[in-house]
Design a protein around this motif. Structure first.
Motif, short mmCIF file in Angstrom:
data_model
loop_
_atom_site.label_atom_id
_atom_site.label_comp_id
_atom_site.label_asym_id
_atom_site.label_seq_id
_atom_site.Cartn_x
_atom_site.Cartn_y
_atom_site.Cartn_z
N GLN A 1 -37.41 19.81 18.31
CA GLN A 1 -37.43 20.78 17.22
C GLN A 1 -37.83 22.16 17.73
OE1 GLN A 1 -36.46 19.91 13.85
NE2 GLN A 1 -35.69 18.31 15.21
N LEU B 1 -41.41 9.19 17.13
CA LEU B 1 -40.19 9.96 16.87
C LEU B 1 -40.25 10.56 15.47
CD1 LEU B 1 -37.51 7.56 18.37
CD2 LEU B 1 -38.55 9.58 19.41
N VAL B 2 -39.58 11.69 15.33
CA VAL B 2 -39.53 12.34 14.02
C VAL B 2 -38.83 11.43 13.03
CG1 VAL B 2 -38.63 14.32 12.75
CG2 VAL B 2 -39.54 14.63 15.07
N ASP B 3 -39.48 11.18 11.91
CA ASP B 3 -38.90 10.32 10.88
C ASP B 3 -38.12 11.18 9.90
OD1 ASP B 3 -38.30 8.57 8.88
OD2 ASP B 3 -40.27 7.59 8.89
N ARG B 4 -36.81 11.33 10.19
CA ARG B 4 -36.01 12.28 9.40
C ARG B 4 -35.89 11.88 7.94
NH1 ARG B 4 -33.31 16.44 11.55
NH2 ARG B 4 -33.74 16.64 13.75
N ARG C 1 -33.11 15.40 19.15
CA ARG C 1 -33.00 15.22 17.71
C ARG C 1 -34.29 14.74 17.07
NH1 ARG C 1 -29.91 16.54 14.00
NH2 ARG C 1 -29.91 14.51 13.00
N ARG C 2 -35.06 13.95 17.82
CA ARG C 2 -36.09 13.18 17.13
C ARG C 2 -37.51 13.43 17.64
NH1 ARG C 2 -34.28 8.63 14.37
NH2 ARG C 2 -36.44 8.51 13.71
N THR C 3 -37.73 14.47 18.44
CA THR C 3 -39.10 14.73 18.85
C THR C 3 -39.50 16.15 18.46
OG1 THR C 3 -38.48 15.61 21.01
CG2 THR C 3 -38.90 13.24 20.89
N ARG C 4 -40.79 16.40 18.43
CA ARG C 4 -41.27 17.75 18.13
C ARG C 4 -40.83 18.72 19.20
NH1 ARG C 4 -47.25 16.93 15.47
NH2 ARG C 4 -46.43 15.90 13.62
N ARG D 1 -45.11 20.02 12.37
CA ARG D 1 -45.94 18.93 11.80
C ARG D 1 -45.03 17.91 11.13
NH1 ARG D 1 -46.50 20.46 6.57
NH2 ARG D 1 -45.47 22.44 6.27
N GLU D 2 -43.94 17.58 11.84
CA GLU D 2 -42.98 16.63 11.31
C GLU D 2 -43.62 15.25 11.18
OE1 GLU D 2 -42.61 18.43 14.05
OE2 GLU D 2 -40.82 19.68 13.87
N PRO D 3 -43.28 14.52 10.10
CA PRO D 3 -43.78 13.15 10.00
C PRO D 3 -43.15 12.29 11.10
CG PRO D 3 -42.18 13.61 8.28
CD PRO D 3 -42.44 14.90 8.97
N ARG D 4 -43.95 11.43 11.72
CA ARG D 4 -43.42 10.64 12.84
C ARG D 4 -43.60 9.15 12.58
NH1 ARG D 4 -45.52 14.03 18.04
NH2 ARG D 4 -47.47 14.01 16.90
N ASN D 5 -42.67 8.39 13.14
CA ASN D 5 -42.79 6.94 12.99
C ASN D 5 -43.69 6.38 14.09
OD1 ASN D 5 -41.29 6.81 15.30
ND2 ASN D 5 -39.37 6.36 14.25
N LEU E 1 -31.95 11.71 21.99
CA LEU E 1 -33.10 11.26 21.20
C LEU E 1 -34.22 12.30 21.24
CD1 LEU E 1 -33.59 8.62 19.64
CD2 LEU E 1 -34.99 7.87 21.57
#
Lengths: 329, 505
Positions: free
Chosen positions: A201, B112-115, A195-198, B104-108, A192
């Motif tokens: 990335q 968490l990054v909102d892909r 894949r899903r945090t800054r 600067r990914e959009p996050r929920n 998680l």
């Protein structure tokens, strides 16, 4: 010049060979795992027995925790050779700390191994030294420290029977040991984060193209420091789990474990050059390695060293596939 | 109007070399400001000062009137100064959307990054740039032009009010260039200031409001572009007087001493991507042919294409009537083509080997029998060339690193000469060597040509070309725009050819 004036260029269809290579590289471990498990299930009646499966899962969980940290490090384009030594050191420190109770047994290895990982990260990120050399130094350092506090391995710290710390490695749910659930939870969490945090990335960006990442404003140095620290903490934690399971801090474990960890990560599809990889792949890699080991044990007549032969051959295939893929890009 | 970004009297040195020498530069809000200059003029250094990669040794950087110090690129970006570089600086293995939103990914609501949202936003943004690819694909699978568009979208999507573009069109197709210009117009309307670096005159005159010319690290000129005749701009970049360029014309028929002889080298319609579009030229034995043109016009690329070091899309290279296999440097060298590359440190000299070893390196196969190198034959060759080229070294065993730049260059020349080439390609043979040595190298080139060698000479120095060449081929944007023979070879004619670009053909 007339060619440019025709219809907008379609994206060229990926050649089939490239597609096959790319799927093999990323999903090879999963495919191989399914095949190997199916074969083992049919060929060896004992393979599918609950006892064997529980044992397999438990054995895999320690390596999975170490390989999780290694996955992060390799995706940043680095390598961590110190994890085997830190694994053994973590076990000894946990057993040593267990005399002061559960928390000491858990925190001592995490803090010490995390600190060594932090130093690794600082040296790699701030001085620009090669991760290979920096972590080779801490491999020697941690192994030496371990030998020093155990009188060259002659003192084995035991965990007192009845200590709460023993539950961590020996407790079970549905017959499966706690370490299996702990490793699974950590890998889920790790996936998680990746894949899903800054932060995740940044890990990919750092390994994908460091100079570009810097120009894009990614905190490259901080990311590197974080992944080496994480790798140290997780190795120490795997050591603590193992000590709890074995009821003592065994000094001879972890020799060559760094190579096991690196190979399962790469077999799992993480690019050794950095920039791409998954936690799930790493878990598959760990599973594949241990199932093959298990089969060789089932055959009985085969020397257990054949496990390394098979792993080595598989690793070679994966690395060759990676090379051809990276060159094409 | 107050400048949005300003450099005042900036100086920057690298190892004793002044890359910027008291340069001032002011960017007004909403303008498209061209920044031009030849190699070593200081453009890249100025850009790096503006974007926080370098800090000037002295001088000041002002952002919206306030003095600022950027220590990292990220700081300049946060201040609203975005840059797109000539080479795409993105992460090839990461998805297109991931690259666009990195940092600067959009996050929920769980952080968490909102892909899903990120991909959707990326699709919408990129559609505005004419990119309709699957944004989940790795960026590296896109064509270079599309990647450059993603870089542009990324630069603009941050709250930029200054966008710096360093040769953004060098890897773009004509269709993509139009898209880029559309985007620039849109930015112009939104009052975003743009610094535009390019060597393509047509582009500059089409989209830029003002121009700043740098030369040798110094500020030469700043002013409105539309009022500035092209030929004046070119002469300012090259540092030559315009004088009576127009009076010269090309009416006089040049004489061509070598016209009777068959060309030994014939390059036909060389083309490679956007950098080399259509170059044909011939060189006869005993002739020095000069390649003139601005930086980025395809001079070095032409030389590299002739030896096979640049992959060609089309075109042939004929040596003595026989065509050379494409992309095979070894074959070209065997047939007698030698390239003295522009960057002798990176592509030629082995600094820790002796003069002797450096000279015989390329000729080793000829000097050895069954893999054993004859020392006596080596000594003979080395001695001959050291004397002939007047290489000043204490002995053949002195390390090349200890020699002066001019003598290093001669060692390289000797290396190629002892392979007995028929054609010698010289890319900036006198760059970075002192004046005396320069004259000697130039005299040597003349001598070699008189002895029957065919020489192709590339130089950024107009004087060197005009004095040294029998014939001049003028390149612009990767294509031949003019050829000057005999008395036509004058500085004025070259400048005129570069500035007008093809009209005189």
């Amino acid at each position: 010049m007339t060619a440019q004036m025709t219809a907008p260029p379609e994206t060229p269809a990926k050649p089939r060979r490239e597609l096959v290579a790319s799927v093999l590289q990323r999903q090879g471990a999963a495919i191989a795992l399914v095949v190997v498990v199916a074969v083992a299930w049919l060929a060896f009646p004992r393979f599918g027995s609950p006892d064997n499966l529980r044992d397999l899962a438990l054995q895999s969980s320690f390596l999975a925790v170490i390989a999780l940290g290694m996955t992060f490090v390799i995706i940043t384009g680095g390598i961590d050779l110190s994890v085997g030594s830190l694994y053994a050191l973590g076990g000894v420190l946990a057993a040593y700390g267990s005399q002061w109770g559960f928390l000491a047994a858990l925190l001592l290895p995490l803090l010490v191994c995390g600190a060594i990982g932090l130093v690794n990260g600082l040296l790699v990120a701030r001085t620009g030294m090669a991760p290979f050399i920096v972590t080779l130094a801490s491999l020697l350092f941690a192994r030496g420290l371990l030998l020093a506090i155990t009188d060259e391995g002659s003192t084995t710290y035991q965990i007192a029977p009845g200590s709460a710390f023993l539950e961590l490695g020996r407790g079970t749910v549905f017959g499966f040991g706690y370490p299996v659930f702990i490793a699974a939870a950590l890998c889920l969490l790790g996936g998680l984060v990746l894949r899903r945090t800054r932060f995740g990335q940044s890990v990919f960006a750092t390994g994908g193209a460091e100079q570009s990442a810097l120009l894009m404003g990614v905190p490259v140095a901080r990311t590197k420091i974080a992944v080496y620290t994480l790798s140290g903490v997780l190795s120490g934690f795997a050591g603590a789990l193992t000590a709890s399971y074995l009821q003592s801090g065994v000094t001879v474990i972890g020799v060559g474990t760094e190579l096991d960890a690196i190979s399962v990560v790469v077999i799992g599809g993480t690019l050794l050059t950095g920039g791409a990889g998954t936690v799930l792949g790493t878990v598959m890699g760990v599973g594949l390695r241990n199932v093959i080991q298990n089969i060789i044990n089932q055959i009985g007549t085969l020397d257990s060293n054949y496990q390394s032969v098979v792993s080595g051959a598989f690793l070679l295939v994966v690395v060759v596939l990676q090379r051809s893929l990276v060159r094409r890009r | 109007m107050d400048p949005v970004l300003e450099v005042v009297d900036a100086t920057k040195e690298f190892g004793g070399v002044r890359a910027l020498d008291g340069v001032s530069f002011a960017l007004r809000p909403g303008e498209v400001h061209a920044l031009v200059g030849e190699n070593g003029a200081g453009k890249s250094t100025l850009i790096k000062v503006l974007t926080g990669v370098h800090r000037p040794d002295s001088g000041q950087l002002r952002h919206r009137g306030e003095p600022v110090v950027f220590t990292r690129p990220a700081q300049a970006q946060q201040a609203g100064i975005s840059t797109i570089y000539q080479e795409v600086n993105l992460i090839p293995l990461m998805s297109v959307a991931g690259n666009l939103f990195l940092g600067r990914e959009p996050r929920n609501r769980w952080g968490l990054v909102d892909r899903a949202r990120m991909n959707e936003m990326a699709e919408r943004v990129l559609a505005g740039y004419g990119i309709r690819e699957d944004v989940r694909r790795p960026l590296g699978t896109l064509a270079v032009g599309a990647q450059q568009m993603v870089a542009l979208a990324r630069a603009v999507a941050t709250d930029a009010h200054v966008v710096i573009m360093d040769e953004p069109t060098s890897s773009l197709e004509p269709r993509e260039v139009e898209t880029l210009f559309g985007v620039i117009e849109e930015l112009h309307r939104r009052d975003i200031a743009i610094v535009y670096v390019s060597h393509r005159m047509d582009e500059l005159y089409r989209i830029c409001d003002r121009v700043t010319v740098l030369r040798d690290g110094k500020h030469v000129h700043t002013g409105p572009l539309a009022e500035l005749p092209r030929i004046e701009l070119v002469s300012m970049m090259l540092g030559r007087e315009v004088g009576d360029i127009r009076a010269h014309g090309t009416t006089g028929f040049g004489e061509d001493h070598h016209a009777g002889r068959e060309p030994v080298l014939r390059a036909e319609h060389l083309a490679s991507g956007q950098r080399l579009r259509d170059v044909s030229l011939t060189v006869r034995p005993g002739e020095v042919v000069g390649l003139a043109g601005l930086l980025g016009s395809g001079r070095s690329e032409t030389a590299r294409a002739i030896v096979g070091a640049l992959p060609l899309d089309s075109g042939t290279v004929l040596l003595g009537g026989k065509s050379l296999p494409r992309g095979d440097v070894a074959a070209a060298v065997r047939s007698g083509v030698a390239l003295l590359a522009e960057d002798r440190k990176a592509e030629g000299i082995v600094p820790n080997l002796s003069v002797r070893e450096n000279i015989v390196l390329a000729a080793l196969p000829r000097l050895s029998r069954f893999g054993v190198v004859s020392r006596a034959r080596q000594d003979r060759v080395v001695e001959t060339f050291m004397r002939r080229l007047r290489i000043k070294a204490s002995s053949p065993d002195q390390k090349v690193a200890e020699l002066s730049g001019g003598n290093q260059q001669k060692v390289l020349l000797a290396r190629w000469l002892c392979t007995e080439p028929k054609v010698l390609l010289l890319d900036e043979p006198t760059r970075g060597i002192d004046v005396g040595a320069k004259a000697e190298v130039q005299a040597l080139v003349d001598e070699l040509a008189k002895e029957g060698l065919a020489v192709l000479l590339i130089s950024s120095e107009m004087e060197e070309l005009v004095d040294g060449a029998d014939r001049l081929v003028v390149l612009k944007d990767g294509a031949v725009v003019d050829e000057l023979v005999g008395e036509q070879v004058t500085e004025g004619n070259v400048l005129a050819a570069i500035a007008s670009g093809g009209e005189r053909r």
